[in-house]
Design a protein around this motif. Structure first.
Motif, PDB file in Angstrom:
ATOM      1  N   ASP A  45       4.936  13.950 -12.110  1.00 61.99           N
ATOM      2  CA  ASP A  45       5.291  14.023 -13.528  1.00 61.99           C
ATOM      3  C   ASP A  45       4.345  14.939 -14.302  1.00 61.99           C
ATOM      4  O   ASP A  45       4.739  15.587 -15.252  1.00 61.99           O
ATOM      5  CB  ASP A  45       5.272  12.636 -14.176  1.00 61.99           C
ATOM      6  N   TYR A  46       3.087  14.959 -13.901  1.00 64.58           N
ATOM      7  CA  TYR A  46       2.092  15.719 -14.647  1.00 64.58           C
ATOM      8  C   TYR A  46       1.751  17.064 -14.030  1.00 64.58           C
ATOM      9  O   TYR A  46       1.511  18.029 -14.736  1.00 64.58           O
ATOM     10  CB  TYR A  46       0.808  14.889 -14.809  1.00 64.58           C
ATOM     11  N   VAL A  47       1.722  17.120 -12.724  1.00 64.64           N
ATOM     12  CA  VAL A  47       1.292  18.334 -12.060  1.00 64.64           C
ATOM     13  C   VAL A  47       2.477  19.206 -11.673  1.00 64.64           C
ATOM     14  O   VAL A  47       2.419  20.421 -11.752  1.00 64.64           O
ATOM     15  CB  VAL A  47       0.434  18.000 -10.808  1.00 64.64           C
ATOM     16  N   GLY A  48       3.558  18.603 -11.257  1.00 60.55           N
ATOM     17  CA  GLY A  48       4.717  19.363 -10.820  1.00 60.55           C
ATOM     18  C   GLY A  48       4.530  19.911  -9.421  1.00 60.55           C
ATOM     19  O   GLY A  48       3.476  19.789  -8.813  1.00 60.55           O
ATOM     20  N   ALA A  49       5.575  20.521  -8.935  1.00 61.61           N
ATOM     21  CA  ALA A  49       5.571  20.988  -7.554  1.00 61.61           C
ATOM     22  C   ALA A  49       4.888  22.338  -7.381  1.00 61.61           C
ATOM     23  O   ALA A  49       4.425  22.668  -6.301  1.00 61.61           O
ATOM     24  CB  ALA A  49       7.006  21.075  -7.036  1.00 61.61           C
ATOM     25  N   ASP A  50       4.804  23.142  -8.442  1.00 62.29           N
ATOM     26  CA  ASP A  50       4.314  24.502  -8.279  1.00 62.29           C
ATOM     27  C   ASP A  50       3.201  24.805  -9.274  1.00 62.29           C
ATOM     28  O   ASP A  50       3.456  25.117 -10.431  1.00 62.29           O
ATOM     29  CB  ASP A  50       5.467  25.485  -8.445  1.00 62.29           C
ATOM     30  N   LEU A  51       1.980  24.725  -8.808  1.00 65.84           N
ATOM     31  CA  LEU A  51       0.836  25.031  -9.662  1.00 65.84           C
ATOM     32  C   LEU A  51       0.576  26.522  -9.773  1.00 65.84           C
ATOM     33  O   LEU A  51      -0.194  26.956 -10.623  1.00 65.84           O
ATOM     34  CB  LEU A  51      -0.418  24.349  -9.123  1.00 65.84           C
ATOM     35  N   SER A  52       1.197  27.312  -8.941  1.00 61.91           N
ATOM     36  CA  SER A  52       0.933  28.755  -8.944  1.00 61.91           C
ATOM     37  C   SER A  52       1.401  29.414 -10.231  1.00 61.91           C
ATOM     38  O   SER A  52       0.982  30.518 -10.542  1.00 61.91           O
ATOM     39  CB  SER A  52       1.582  29.423  -7.731  1.00 61.91           C
ATOM     40  N   GLN A  53       2.247  28.750 -10.984  1.00 63.29           N
ATOM     41  CA  GLN A  53       2.753  29.336 -12.221  1.00 63.29           C
ATOM     42  C   GLN A  53       1.985  28.903 -13.453  1.00 63.29           C
ATOM     43  O   GLN A  53       2.343  29.243 -14.560  1.00 63.29           O
ATOM     44  CB  GLN A  53       4.233  29.003 -12.384  1.00 63.29           C
ATOM     45  N   THR A  54       0.895  28.148 -13.263  1.00 65.26           N
ATOM     46  CA  THR A  54       0.109  27.746 -14.407  1.00 65.26           C
ATOM     47  C   THR A  54      -0.668  28.938 -14.932  1.00 65.26           C
ATOM     48  O   THR A  54      -1.070  29.830 -14.182  1.00 65.26           O
ATOM     49  CB  THR A  54      -0.872  26.612 -14.055  1.00 65.26           C
ATOM     50  N   GLN A  55      -0.863  28.946 -16.201  1.00 61.91           N
ATOM     51  CA  GLN A  55      -1.572  30.056 -16.827  1.00 61.91           C
ATOM     52  C   GLN A  55      -3.063  29.753 -16.859  1.00 61.91           C
ATOM     53  O   GLN A  55      -3.467  28.619 -17.042  1.00 61.91           O
ATOM     54  CB  GLN A  55      -1.054  30.268 -18.246  1.00 61.91           C
ATOM     55  N   THR A  56      -3.837  30.805 -16.717  1.00 64.11           N
ATOM     56  CA  THR A  56      -5.286  30.641 -16.832  1.00 64.11           C
ATOM     57  C   THR A  56      -5.722  30.984 -18.252  1.00 64.11           C
ATOM     58  O   THR A  56      -5.082  31.784 -18.932  1.00 64.11           O
ATOM     59  CB  THR A  56      -6.022  31.555 -15.819  1.00 64.11           C
ATOM     60  N   ALA A  57      -6.811  30.397 -18.652  1.00 70.55           N
ATOM     61  CA  ALA A  57      -7.304  30.630 -20.018  1.00 70.55           C
ATOM     62  C   ALA A  57      -8.011  31.951 -20.143  1.00 70.55           C
ATOM     63  O   ALA A  57      -8.470  32.552 -19.270  1.00 70.55           O
ATOM     64  CB  ALA A  57      -8.235  29.499 -20.416  1.00 70.55           C
ATOM     65  N   GLY A  76       0.821  -1.210   0.000  1.00 75.80           N
ATOM     66  CA  GLY A  76       0.000   0.000   0.000  1.00 75.80           C
ATOM     67  C   GLY A  76       0.851   1.254   0.000  1.00 75.80           C
ATOM     68  O   GLY A  76       0.573   2.214  -0.729  1.00 75.80           O
ATOM     69  N   ALA A  77       1.917   1.256   0.803  1.00 74.80           N
ATOM     70  CA  ALA A  77       2.825   2.406   0.847  1.00 74.80           C
ATOM     71  C   ALA A  77       3.531   2.593  -0.492  1.00 74.80           C
ATOM     72  O   ALA A  77       3.688   3.725  -0.971  1.00 74.80           O
ATOM     73  CB  ALA A  77       3.839   2.223   1.972  1.00 74.80           C
ATOM     74  N   ARG A  78       3.948   1.484  -1.116  1.00 77.08           N
ATOM     75  CA  ARG A  78       4.590   1.579  -2.439  1.00 77.08           C
ATOM     76  C   ARG A  78       3.624   2.133  -3.478  1.00 77.08           C
ATOM     77  O   ARG A  78       4.009   2.934  -4.332  1.00 77.08           O
ATOM     78  CB  ARG A  78       5.111   0.217  -2.883  1.00 77.08           C
ATOM     79  N   GLU A  79       2.371   1.708  -3.399  1.00 79.94           N
ATOM     80  CA  GLU A  79       1.366   2.194  -4.350  1.00 79.94           C
ATOM     81  C   GLU A  79       1.139   3.697  -4.192  1.00 79.94           C
ATOM     82  O   GLU A  79       1.013   4.412  -5.177  1.00 79.94           O
ATOM     83  CB  GLU A  79       0.047   1.441  -4.173  1.00 79.94           C
ATOM     84  N   ILE A  80       1.085   4.170  -2.954  1.00 80.37           N
ATOM     85  CA  ILE A  80       0.930   5.609  -2.719  1.00 80.37           C
ATOM     86  C   ILE A  80       2.131   6.357  -3.269  1.00 80.37           C
ATOM     87  O   ILE A  80       1.990   7.385  -3.937  1.00 80.37           O
ATOM     88  CB  ILE A  80       0.714   5.915  -1.225  1.00 80.37           C
ATOM     89  N   GLU A  81       3.323   5.861  -3.008  1.00 79.45           N
ATOM     90  CA  GLU A  81       4.533   6.530  -3.492  1.00 79.45           C
ATOM     91  C   GLU A  81       4.561   6.560  -5.018  1.00 79.45           C
ATOM     92  O   GLU A  81       4.892   7.585  -5.624  1.00 79.45           O
ATOM     93  CB  GLU A  81       5.789   5.848  -2.952  1.00 79.45           C
ATOM     94  N   ALA A  82       4.203   5.474  -5.659  1.00 77.97           N
ATOM     95  CA  ALA A  82       4.164   5.436  -7.118  1.00 77.97           C
ATOM     96  C   ALA A  82       3.145   6.439  -7.655  1.00 77.97           C
ATOM     97  O   ALA A  82       3.391   7.120  -8.655  1.00 77.97           O
ATOM     98  CB  ALA A  82       3.846   4.023  -7.612  1.00 77.97           C
ATOM     99  N   ARG A  83       2.011   6.537  -6.997  1.00 81.96           N
ATOM    100  CA  ARG A  83       0.985   7.500  -7.419  1.00 81.96           C
ATOM    101  C   ARG A  83       1.495   8.925  -7.276  1.00 81.96           C
ATOM    102  O   ARG A  83       1.278   9.771  -8.151  1.00 81.96           O
ATOM    103  CB  ARG A  83      -0.286   7.288  -6.585  1.00 81.96           C
ATOM    104  N   ARG A  84       2.188   9.207  -6.180  1.00 78.49           N
ATOM    105  CA  ARG A  84       2.727  10.555  -5.965  1.00 78.49           C
ATOM    106  C   ARG A  84       3.760  10.903  -7.028  1.00 78.49           C
ATOM    107  O   ARG A  84       3.786  12.030  -7.525  1.00 78.49           O
ATOM    108  CB  ARG A  84       3.305  10.668  -4.563  1.00 78.49           C
ATOM    109  N   GLU A  85       4.583   9.961  -7.387  1.00 75.08           N
ATOM    110  CA  GLU A  85       5.570  10.198  -8.444  1.00 75.08           C
ATOM    111  C   GLU A  85       4.881  10.446  -9.779  1.00 75.08           C
ATOM    112  O   GLU A  85       5.283  11.332 -10.540  1.00 75.08           O
ATOM    113  CB  GLU A  85       6.532   9.021  -8.543  1.00 75.08           C
ATOM    114  N   TRP A  86       3.851   9.672 -10.067  1.00 72.58           N
ATOM    115  CA  TRP A  86       3.106   9.838 -11.308  1.00 72.58           C
ATOM    116  C   TRP A  86       2.451  11.221 -11.351  1.00 72.58           C
ATOM    117  O   TRP A  86       2.503  11.918 -12.364  1.00 72.58           O
ATOM    118  CB  TRP A  86       2.059   8.732 -11.420  1.00 72.58           C
ATOM    119  N   GLU A  87       1.839  11.638 -10.245  1.00 74.13           N
ATOM    120  CA  GLU A  87       1.223  12.957 -10.174  1.00 74.13           C
ATOM    121  C   GLU A  87       2.263  14.050 -10.377  1.00 74.13           C
ATOM    122  O   GLU A  87       2.016  15.037 -11.068  1.00 74.13           O
ATOM    123  CB  GLU A  87       0.520  13.149  -8.830  1.00 74.13           C
TER     124      GLU A  87
END
Length: 99
Positions: free
Chosen positions: A87-99, A74-85
């Protein structure tokens, strides 16, 4: 973790964040997050499913109270999910542009 529902994933996260929580403690955490009542008929079958998948272990505190802990898997699955997220979301969402 790809075969879990979002609710089951949230259950995993709550169990990981608490020290051997019992069902009622998990229920209360999720009700605070979802801002609505979580019925026993939804909670316990999903907890049992996580146990069946080997992601959570269920122990008995007394004759009426079970507790839940994350397994290594279960812990490995959570860690894998966090790594996957990450990859796509990154650490800083504040720099995303709005439409």
């Amino acid at each position: 973790m790809h075969d879990l529902t979002g609710f089951q994933r949230d259950l995993l996260y709550v169990i990981a964040g608490l020290d051997e929580p019992h069902g009622l403690a998990i229920k209360e955490e999720l009700e605070a997050y979802y801002e609505k009542e979580i019925h026993h008929g939804r909670l316990y079958p999903n907890l049992d499913s996580l146990v069946d998948k080997g992601l959570v272990e269920k122990g008995q505190r007394d004759r009426r109270t079970n507790y839940y802990t994350l397994t290594r898997r279960g812990a490995r699955e959570i860690e894998a999910r966090r790594e996957w997220e990450e990859d796509y979301v990154g650490a800083d969402l504040s720099q995303t542009q709005t439409a």
